[in-house]
Design a protein around this motif. Sequence first.
Motif, PDB file in Angstrom:
ATOM      1  N   GLU A  63       0.864  -1.146  -0.024  1.00 48.62           N
ATOM      2  CA  GLU A  63       0.264  -0.063   0.047  1.00 48.62           C
ATOM      3  C   GLU A  63       0.871   1.171   0.119  1.00 48.62           C
ATOM      4  N   GLN A  66       0.784   3.691  -3.091  1.00 50.87           N
ATOM      5  CA  GLN A  66      -0.246   4.892  -3.210  1.00 50.87           C
ATOM      6  C   GLN A  66      -0.041   5.857  -2.347  1.00 50.87           C
ATOM      7  N   GLN A  76      -4.687   6.137   5.150  1.00 53.72           N
ATOM      8  CA  GLN A  76      -4.481   4.751   5.016  1.00 53.72           C
ATOM      9  C   GLN A  76      -4.368   3.992   6.189  1.00 53.72           C
TER      10      GLN A  76
ATOM     11  N   ASP B 150      -0.993  -9.414   0.331  1.00 51.84           N
ATOM     12  CA  ASP B 150      -0.775  -8.303   1.317  1.00 51.84           C
ATOM     13  C   ASP B 150       0.940  -8.644   1.743  1.00 51.84           C
TER      14      ASP B 150
END
Lengths: 83, 391
Positions: A63, A66, A76, B150
């Motif tokens: 993540e 981003q 986030q 993930d």
Amino acid sequence: MSTADYGEILEEVRRLLGRVVKSPVRIEEKTELVNDLGLDSLAALQLVEEVEDAFDISFPLNELSQIRTVRDFVLQIQQEIEA
Amino acid sequence: MGLFEKFDAIGLARKALEDLGVDPFNVEMEQILSPTEARIAGREVLLAGTNNYLGLTFDPRCIEAACRATRTEGTGTTGSRMANGTFAGHRALERELAEFFGCPKAIVFSTGFIANLGVISTLTGPGDVVLIDADCHASIYDGCRMSGADILRFRHNSAADLEKRLRRLGDRTKSTLIIVEGIYSMLGDRAPLAEIVALKKQYGAWLMVDEAHSLGVLGQKGRGLAEEAGCLGDVDFIIGTFSKSLGAIGGFCVSSHPQFDLLRYASRSYLFTASPSPATVASVRQALQILAAGTDLRERLWQNAHRLYNGLEELGFSLGSEPTPVVAVHMGSKEETLGAWKQLLHQGIYVNLVLPPAAPEGKSLLRCSVSAAHTEDQITRICSAFRALKE
């Protein structure tokens, strides 16, 4: 942290960034992690470890791509806390 | 410029090295003289940074097997096994690897890097989790990235940190793959595997161990850390390479999972890469036989590892946490470390220069790797060269 309060998260992120970033830069919501703070890939990974422990969350490394600003990062984290 | 602008920083760093008159990341070995010696810049140099742990690269039996395979089967396979056919040697090597590890199935890949890419990115996908040790190899990070799962990482060799992260995952641990290494390539330390296996069982996760630097090095039969720690039956996937102890190139994965062989049909780095050449397969099969047959090379390797580790420790160097065939010497700044590396080469000793971010914790390292083929005198010469750095 039991609640996902934006302001509280921002303060904690500021504190953690202050430990990672060498240069004395004022950290604001619009501050860019790479361009303004010079966060390299290794420091970013260490920061994520600290964030995970501070908020007791899982924050997937994928993540990070981003996230540009401190605000993006806080949002986030907020999302991960509420997940 | 355009596409190349992103390389500006690399260009500047390389220019700085060129100005110093040396590029440690581009050393040409003009002639390889033995598993432990080469000619560099016209001088004979003692190699202490090769990962040639058992010294099998010049073993006459391996060389003869490679030559014979080339004469009978040709120089290359010219394609992937799925599209262009499997050679009998590929199947034989997979059977022999599976037997060596006591697993029903093995899959051979063209390099160790490709094995990690192929297995990790195929086994895990969006919605799954990969939980990796912070010091894992780049091929593991890249495999994770390609998977779409993930990616979480835990602090290096900290089972407590791993547990914290497993706990946070809740039910997701059932689709979580933990990845660790037998011996870590930069610091040379082992994973605390028994503790990690206990956590894997407690949380119902999966476990992969990359034995790239521990195959042929650890365990009574040389099967790696999982064997040494008595955990072979608890590790779901063992990854390894042929390019270190087995002295060639290639990679593999073994597993007891009944559906494991299906990966062959879904792993892009297996499907779309040319398969290992007949010479490679033949020399690896021979090297595996040598590895499985005896402990003499392993004993010599460990004697040398202890000799170098103890020698450098007595000289006052700060080393990795435990003696293994990878001996990491913690140095100071990048500039100091580069200077020391250059001085060692000038004294006829080649070691690996490791700078951040390749070196963990932002520290610069001089990384030595020991071989069973090193003589006692050669280890003494390496120590003497390091002593000169202190003078």
